[in-house]
Design a protein around this motif. Structure first.
Motif, mmCIF file in Angstrom:
data_model
loop_
_atom_site.group_PDB
_atom_site.id
_atom_site.type_symbol
_atom_site.label_atom_id
_atom_site.label_comp_id
_atom_site.label_asym_id
_atom_site.label_seq_id
_atom_site.Cartn_x
_atom_site.Cartn_y
_atom_site.Cartn_z
ATOM 1 N N ASP A 1 0.769 -1.257 0.156
ATOM 2 C CA ASP A 1 0.101 0.075 -0.046
ATOM 3 C C ASP A 1 0.893 1.191 0.054
ATOM 4 O OD1 ASP A 1 -2.341 -1.476 -0.024
ATOM 5 O OD2 ASP A 1 -2.807 -1.449 2.249
ATOM 6 N N VAL A 2 2.031 1.201 0.839
ATOM 7 C CA VAL A 2 2.852 2.472 0.810
ATOM 8 C C VAL A 2 3.721 2.487 -0.507
ATOM 9 C CG1 VAL A 2 4.925 3.289 1.954
ATOM 10 C CG2 VAL A 2 3.400 2.318 3.010
ATOM 11 N N ALA A 3 3.809 1.544 -1.194
ATOM 12 C CA ALA A 3 4.445 1.608 -2.569
ATOM 13 C C ALA A 3 3.608 2.196 -3.339
ATOM 14 C CB ALA A 3 4.931 0.355 -2.965
ATOM 15 N N SER B 1 12.340 1.032 -3.725
ATOM 16 C CA SER B 1 13.717 1.029 -2.741
ATOM 17 C C SER B 1 14.658 2.010 -2.878
ATOM 18 C CB SER B 1 14.432 -0.304 -2.722
ATOM 19 O OG SER B 1 15.072 -0.219 -4.314
ATOM 20 N N HIS B 2 14.508 2.907 -3.749
ATOM 21 C CA HIS B 2 15.249 4.213 -4.006
ATOM 22 C C HIS B 2 14.443 5.424 -3.803
ATOM 23 C CE1 HIS B 2 18.201 1.682 -6.117
ATOM 24 N NE2 HIS B 2 17.254 1.356 -6.827
ATOM 25 N N ASP B 3 13.405 5.551 -3.330
ATOM 26 C CA ASP B 3 12.356 6.543 -2.842
ATOM 27 C C ASP B 3 12.476 7.016 -1.508
ATOM 28 O OD1 ASP B 3 10.197 8.521 -3.502
ATOM 29 O OD2 ASP B 3 9.044 7.060 -2.160
ATOM 30 N N PHE C 1 9.012 6.374 0.396
ATOM 31 C CA PHE C 1 8.967 5.109 0.634
ATOM 32 C C PHE C 1 10.002 4.387 2.033
ATOM 33 C CE2 PHE C 1 9.762 0.295 0.418
ATOM 34 C CZ PHE C 1 8.464 -0.165 0.576
ATOM 35 N N MET C 2 11.146 4.716 1.905
ATOM 36 C CA MET C 2 12.116 4.345 2.900
ATOM 37 C C MET C 2 11.501 4.914 4.270
ATOM 38 S SD MET C 2 15.784 5.027 1.535
ATOM 39 C CE MET C 2 15.759 5.409 -0.325
ATOM 40 N N GLU C 3 11.235 6.302 4.535
ATOM 41 C CA GLU C 3 10.921 6.652 5.550
ATOM 42 C C GLU C 3 9.413 6.294 6.085
ATOM 43 O OE1 GLU C 3 11.599 10.836 5.150
ATOM 44 O OE2 GLU C 3 13.703 10.593 4.864
ATOM 45 N N GLU C 4 8.388 6.311 5.204
ATOM 46 C CA GLU C 4 7.237 5.821 5.663
ATOM 47 C C GLU C 4 6.876 4.686 5.749
ATOM 48 O OE1 GLU C 4 2.536 6.264 3.945
ATOM 49 O OE2 GLU C 4 4.067 7.567 3.066
ATOM 50 N N ALA D 1 16.133 6.528 8.844
ATOM 51 C CA ALA D 1 16.515 7.789 9.243
ATOM 52 C C ALA D 1 17.265 8.380 8.079
ATOM 53 C CB ALA D 1 17.501 7.593 10.357
ATOM 54 N N PRO D 2 17.572 9.813 7.820
ATOM 55 C CA PRO D 2 18.064 10.303 6.789
ATOM 56 C C PRO D 2 19.370 9.767 6.250
ATOM 57 C CG PRO D 2 17.194 11.922 8.331
ATOM 58 C CD PRO D 2 16.912 10.675 9.085
ATOM 59 N N HIS D 3 20.127 9.202 7.276
ATOM 60 C CA HIS D 3 21.385 8.547 6.910
ATOM 61 C C HIS D 3 21.582 7.178 6.438
ATOM 62 C CE1 HIS D 3 21.052 7.644 10.975
ATOM 63 N NE2 HIS D 3 21.835 6.710 10.959
ATOM 64 N N GLU D 4 20.275 6.593 6.404
ATOM 65 C CA GLU D 4 20.006 5.478 5.789
ATOM 66 C C GLU D 4 19.309 5.338 4.635
ATOM 67 O OE1 GLU D 4 19.298 3.018 10.145
ATOM 68 O OE2 GLU D 4 17.585 4.151 9.305
ATOM 69 N N CYS D 5 19.703 4.141 3.944
ATOM 70 C CA CYS D 5 18.702 3.969 2.493
ATOM 71 C C CYS D 5 19.094 2.260 2.419
ATOM 72 C CB CYS D 5 19.689 4.672 1.363
ATOM 73 S SG CYS D 5 21.328 3.834 0.976
ATOM 74 N N ILE D 6 17.997 1.911 1.479
ATOM 75 C CA ILE D 6 18.121 0.535 1.025
ATOM 76 C C ILE D 6 19.185 0.102 0.210
ATOM 77 C CG2 ILE D 6 16.390 -1.394 0.263
ATOM 78 C CD1 ILE D 6 13.989 0.501 0.654
ATOM 79 N N ALA D 7 19.722 -0.838 0.704
ATOM 80 C CA ALA D 7 20.986 -1.654 -0.235
ATOM 81 C C ALA D 7 20.181 -2.705 -1.176
ATOM 82 C CB ALA D 7 22.033 -2.234 0.604
#
Length: 192
Positions: A67-69, A144-146, A149-152, A157-163
């Motif tokens: 749903d978030v995606a 995974s690059h949005d 999506f990462m946050e919601e 956190a801002p210093h994190e992302c999906i590898a």
């Protein structure tokens, strides 16, 4: 001459990801997943920063992430096909491990080396799952690059992302072998 681990070398030379859409039930439970995460965490990590962490997404959470995606795809103005593709990996997924890259301040370890380490964790987890007899696939995709999506979806956190998202389950269909790189064509030998 070093001692050859022929079984491990054969596994690495013949390993094959399984398409995520072909991964069914059962999936590893928490007890079965822990040794896979342990193996993945033994990845090269210059400076011992541990610039990564795991989020295990179980089946009940998949529907929420789908749903978030979809909502993020609409907010970004993506077309229906892109939105469906972003949603689909969560709609059809049964279990995934999100490898989160966690950038850590370091005067000695460049950010890019931390990214490499997080990518190595993805491959190590994928290989550990396959070696344990599960089917597994490393996916990414626009969601995974949005940042939204990462946050919601995952609370990053801002210093994190999906590898990467490593989907793990029971293989329901064996994929055909695909062409592999020509080692001679991509290898340069420097002798002096």
């Amino acid at each position: 001459m070093p001692e050859l681990n022929a079984q491990a070398l054969h596994f690495l030379q013949t390993r094959r990801s399984r398409p995520a859409k072909t991964l069914g039930q059962p999936v590893p439970d928490r007890l079965a997943l822990e040794p896979l995460l342990t193996a993945a965490a033994r990845t090269p990590d210059h400076g011992k920063l541990e610039p990564w962490r795991f989020i295990v997404v179980e089946k009940p959470a998949m529907a929420r992430l789908a749903d978030v995606a979809e909502a993020r795809g609409v907010a970004l103005g993506l077309d229906a096909e892109q939105i469906a593709k972003g949603r689909n990996q969560f709609d059809t997924g049964n279990l995934a491990v999100v490898v989160v890259e966690v950038q850590k301040p370091s005067a000695k370890i460049p950010a890019l080396e931390q990214t490499y380490s997080a990518g190595a964790v993805c491959l190590a987890l994928l290989n550990a799952a396959l070696a344990a007899g599960w089917g597994a696939n490393w996916l990414s995709g626009w969601a995974s690059h949005d940042r939204g999506f990462m946050e919601e979806g995952l609370g990053l956190a801002p210093h994190e992302c999906i590898a990467g998202l490593i989907h793990i389950g029971t293989e329901t269909a064996a994929p055909p072998e695909r062409p592999r790189p020509d080692i001679q064509g991509i290898t340069t030998w420097l002798s002096d």
